[in-house]
Design a protein around this motif. Structure first.
Motif, short mmCIF file in Angstrom:
data_model
loop_
_atom_site.label_atom_id
_atom_site.label_comp_id
_atom_site.label_asym_id
_atom_site.label_seq_id
_atom_site.Cartn_x
_atom_site.Cartn_y
_atom_site.Cartn_z
N ALA A 179 0.84 -1.21 0.00
CA ALA A 179 0.00 0.00 0.00
C ALA A 179 0.87 1.25 0.00
CB ALA A 179 -0.92 0.00 1.21
N TYR A 180 1.96 1.22 0.77
CA TYR A 180 2.86 2.37 0.85
C TYR A 180 3.51 2.63 -0.51
CZ TYR A 180 5.58 5.69 3.55
OH TYR A 180 6.11 6.85 4.06
N LEU A 181 3.98 1.57 -1.16
CA LEU A 181 4.61 1.72 -2.47
C LEU A 181 3.60 2.15 -3.52
CD1 LEU A 181 6.88 -1.46 -2.47
CD2 LEU A 181 7.62 0.91 -2.18
N ALA A 182 2.37 1.62 -3.43
CA ALA A 182 1.32 2.01 -4.38
C ALA A 182 1.01 3.49 -4.25
CB ALA A 182 0.06 1.18 -4.13
N GLY A 183 0.89 3.97 -3.03
CA GLY A 183 0.61 5.39 -2.82
C GLY A 183 1.73 6.28 -3.32
N ALA A 184 2.97 5.86 -3.10
CA ALA A 184 4.11 6.64 -3.58
C ALA A 184 4.13 6.69 -5.10
CB ALA A 184 5.41 6.04 -3.06
N GLY A 185 3.76 5.58 -5.74
CA GLY A 185 3.71 5.56 -7.20
C GLY A 185 2.64 6.49 -7.75
N ILE A 186 1.48 6.52 -7.11
CA ILE A 186 0.40 7.40 -7.55
C ILE A 186 0.78 8.86 -7.30
CG2 ILE A 186 -2.00 8.08 -7.09
CD1 ILE A 186 -2.57 5.10 -6.55
N ASN A 187 1.44 9.13 -6.18
CA ASN A 187 1.89 10.50 -5.90
C ASN A 187 2.86 11.02 -6.95
OD1 ASN A 187 0.43 11.21 -3.63
ND2 ASN A 187 1.93 10.38 -2.20
N ALA A 188 3.59 10.09 -7.58
CA ALA A 188 4.59 10.50 -8.58
C ALA A 188 3.95 11.00 -9.87
CB ALA A 188 5.53 9.33 -8.88
N ALA A 198 10.03 7.66 -11.80
CA ALA A 198 9.80 6.44 -12.57
C ALA A 198 9.91 5.19 -11.69
CB ALA A 198 10.80 6.35 -13.73
N TRP A 199 10.90 5.17 -10.79
CA TRP A 199 11.09 4.04 -9.88
C TRP A 199 9.89 3.89 -8.95
CZ3 TRP A 199 13.19 -0.35 -9.76
CH2 TRP A 199 13.63 -0.98 -8.60
N SER A 200 9.36 5.01 -8.47
CA SER A 200 8.18 4.96 -7.60
C SER A 200 6.98 4.40 -8.36
CB SER A 200 7.84 6.37 -7.08
OG SER A 200 8.84 6.84 -6.20
N VAL A 201 6.83 4.81 -9.62
CA VAL A 201 5.71 4.32 -10.43
C VAL A 201 5.85 2.82 -10.67
CG1 VAL A 201 4.64 4.41 -12.72
CG2 VAL A 201 5.25 6.53 -11.53
N VAL A 202 7.05 2.36 -11.03
CA VAL A 202 7.27 0.93 -11.28
C VAL A 202 6.97 0.11 -10.03
CG1 VAL A 202 9.03 -0.80 -11.77
CG2 VAL A 202 8.93 1.28 -13.14
N LEU A 203 7.53 0.52 -8.88
CA LEU A 203 7.31 -0.21 -7.63
C LEU A 203 5.84 -0.17 -7.22
CD1 LEU A 203 10.41 0.95 -5.54
CD2 LEU A 203 10.05 -1.29 -6.60
N ALA A 245 -1.78 16.77 -5.50
CA ALA A 245 -2.69 16.83 -4.35
C ALA A 245 -2.60 15.60 -3.45
CB ALA A 245 -4.14 17.04 -4.79
N HIS A 246 -1.49 14.88 -3.49
CA HIS A 246 -1.27 13.74 -2.60
C HIS A 246 -2.39 12.71 -2.70
CE1 HIS A 246 2.19 15.60 -0.68
NE2 HIS A 246 1.52 16.73 -0.64
N ALA A 247 -2.85 12.44 -3.92
CA ALA A 247 -3.87 11.42 -4.12
C ALA A 247 -3.36 10.06 -3.67
CB ALA A 247 -4.28 11.36 -5.59
N GLY A 248 -2.05 9.86 -3.79
CA GLY A 248 -1.48 8.59 -3.37
C GLY A 248 -1.58 8.36 -1.88
N ASP A 249 -1.49 9.43 -1.07
CA ASP A 249 -1.61 9.28 0.38
C ASP A 249 -3.00 8.78 0.76
OD1 ASP A 249 0.96 10.13 0.61
OD2 ASP A 249 0.46 12.17 1.21
N ALA A 250 -4.02 9.31 0.09
CA ALA A 250 -5.38 8.83 0.35
C ALA A 250 -5.53 7.37 -0.03
CB ALA A 250 -6.38 9.68 -0.43
N THR A 251 -4.84 6.96 -1.10
CA THR A 251 -4.90 5.56 -1.52
C THR A 251 -4.20 4.66 -0.50
OG1 THR A 251 -4.87 6.31 -3.82
CG2 THR A 251 -4.43 3.98 -3.41
N LYS A 252 -3.05 5.12 0.03
CA LYS A 252 -2.36 4.36 1.08
C LYS A 252 -3.30 4.10 2.25
CE LYS A 252 2.20 6.54 0.39
NZ LYS A 252 3.22 7.40 1.00
N VAL A 253 -3.94 5.17 2.71
CA VAL A 253 -4.83 5.06 3.87
C VAL A 253 -5.97 4.10 3.57
CG1 VAL A 253 -6.46 6.32 5.32
CG2 VAL A 253 -4.22 7.33 4.79
N PHE A 254 -6.56 4.20 2.38
CA PHE A 254 -7.67 3.34 2.01
C PHE A 254 -7.25 1.86 1.99
CE2 PHE A 254 -9.42 1.06 -1.72
CZ PHE A 254 -10.69 0.79 -1.22
N LEU A 255 -6.12 1.58 1.35
CA LEU A 255 -5.68 0.19 1.23
C LEU A 255 -5.33 -0.41 2.59
CD1 LEU A 255 -3.44 0.47 -1.97
CD2 LEU A 255 -5.66 -0.67 -1.78
N VAL A 256 -4.73 0.39 3.46
CA VAL A 256 -4.38 -0.12 4.79
C VAL A 256 -5.62 -0.29 5.65
CG1 VAL A 256 -3.17 0.46 6.93
CG2 VAL A 256 -2.03 0.77 4.74
#
Length: 333
Positions: A71-80, A288-293, A84-95
């Motif tokens: 979830a943490y890696l997914a959120g970081a990839g979306i943030n990349a 790019a690395w954040s998106v791949v992970l 508006a930190h959409a990835g942080d909201a996704t981290k919270v949702f997945l956890v």
């Protein structure tokens, strides 16, 4: 004009991109790969720290590190790729989805616990850079070709007003929630439970975040080596300071343009072209690395490639929980 200044930020970034691709063959790929490995290690350290915060908030629940780190890696990839930190909201949702009977206020506040240590270290890094004369003096800031820096340097009163308004809005929001929604506030305090045990916080959260910062330091060291600039404590601290400054109030994604302008003005020794190549190359590589992970984590752990669907689910789920919290009785004094 502001639009012209903003255009200068993009011009700085695109000029740096050109320099990067023109010197792509000069990159040393072994230290480059090591730098990417340290970036992954940094993310995993931060994920482990968050898991320990959640274990304190939900002591009776089993929290899978595999799912949490994914979830943490997914959120970081979306943030990349999204603002508006959409990835942080996704981290919270997945956890939250992995912890039975958990709530958004508690999981969100547990995620924000990490800002205590990050802010402290970030300030210390800036203080070090300023004390060592690594950053440009204040009179030079308005002349830098980066809108984020030159605009605020030319309008310090506006910067203070905007900062004050943001703090005021945040304070009013916290005051209102604290005095009108007891259930919400109780859940927020649940997510902050580990802060009430300083020794456990230092051992299980701050220590892992500190290790994450060391990995971040090492990553930049090897990036400097990869681009033939040469790693040193001063150079790495300068790069980390520049990133912090460029992302304070960014007008461009990831502070694009601002980072390049600051590094060209401050990183002494290598040529301007080498600095531009390093700056934009590192920025592109990290994104790019954040998106791949992130997308690998979404696919392998959560079994879906629909990352936009995850964001929609996060928004819908959060809105649904707000409806259940809103009717809660107000606090009586």
């Amino acid at each position: 004009m502001p639009l012209a200044d903003l255009g200068s930020s993009f011009n700085s970034f695109f000029n740096a991109t050109t320099a990067f691709f023109e010197h792509l063959s000069e990159i040393r790929w072994t230290p480059f790969a090591i730098a990417l490995g340290f970036l992954l290690a940094m993310q995993l350290c931060r994920a482990w720290a968050w898991r320990n915060v959640l274990r304190a908030a939900y002591p009776g629940q089993r929290i899978s590190f595999t799912h949490l780190s994914a979830a943490y890696l997914a959120g970081a990839g979306i943030n990349a790729i999204l603002p508006a930190h959409a990835g942080d909201a996704t981290k919270v949702f997945l956890v939250k989805r992995q912890i039975p009977h958990s709530s958004y206020p508690a999981v969100t506040s547990s995620f924000l616990v990490q800002t205590v240590f990050d802010t402290t270290v970030g300030v210390l890094v800036l203080v070090y850079a300023i004390s060592q004369g690594l950053l440009p003096p204040l009179p030079q800031l308005p002349d830098l070709p980066a809108f984020e820096i030159s605009f605020w340097a030319n309008h310090p009163r506006t910067f203070l007003i905007v900062t004050g308004l943001l703090i005021l809005v945040l304070a009013i929001g916290v005051y209102y929630l604290g005095h009108h929604v007891r259930r919400f506030w109780d859940r927020v305090k649940q997510g902050l439970a580990i802060l009430r045990r300083p020794r456990r916080y230092l051992r299980e959260v701050a220590a892992w975040q500190g290790l994450g910062w060391i990995c971040r330091f090492a990553a930049f060291w090897f990036f400097l080596e990869a681009f033939n600039i040469g790693g040193s404590v001063g150079s790495v601290m300068l790069v980390m300071s520049v990133q912090a400054i460029a992302n304070i109030v960014p007008f461009t994604p990831g502070g694009a343009g601002a980072q390049q302008a600051l590094l060209v003005a401050t990183l002494e020794g290598p040529s301007r072209t080498a600095v531009l190549s390093f700056s934009v190359g590192t920025q592109i590589a990290m994104a790019a690395w954040s998106v791949v992970l992130g997308f690998a984590a979404i696919l392998l752990v959560f079994g879906t490639a629909d990352w936009k669907g995850l964001i929609r689910q996060a928004e819908d789920d959060a809105a649904e929980e707000k409806k259940t919290v809103a009717p809660a009785s107000p606090v009586r004094h």
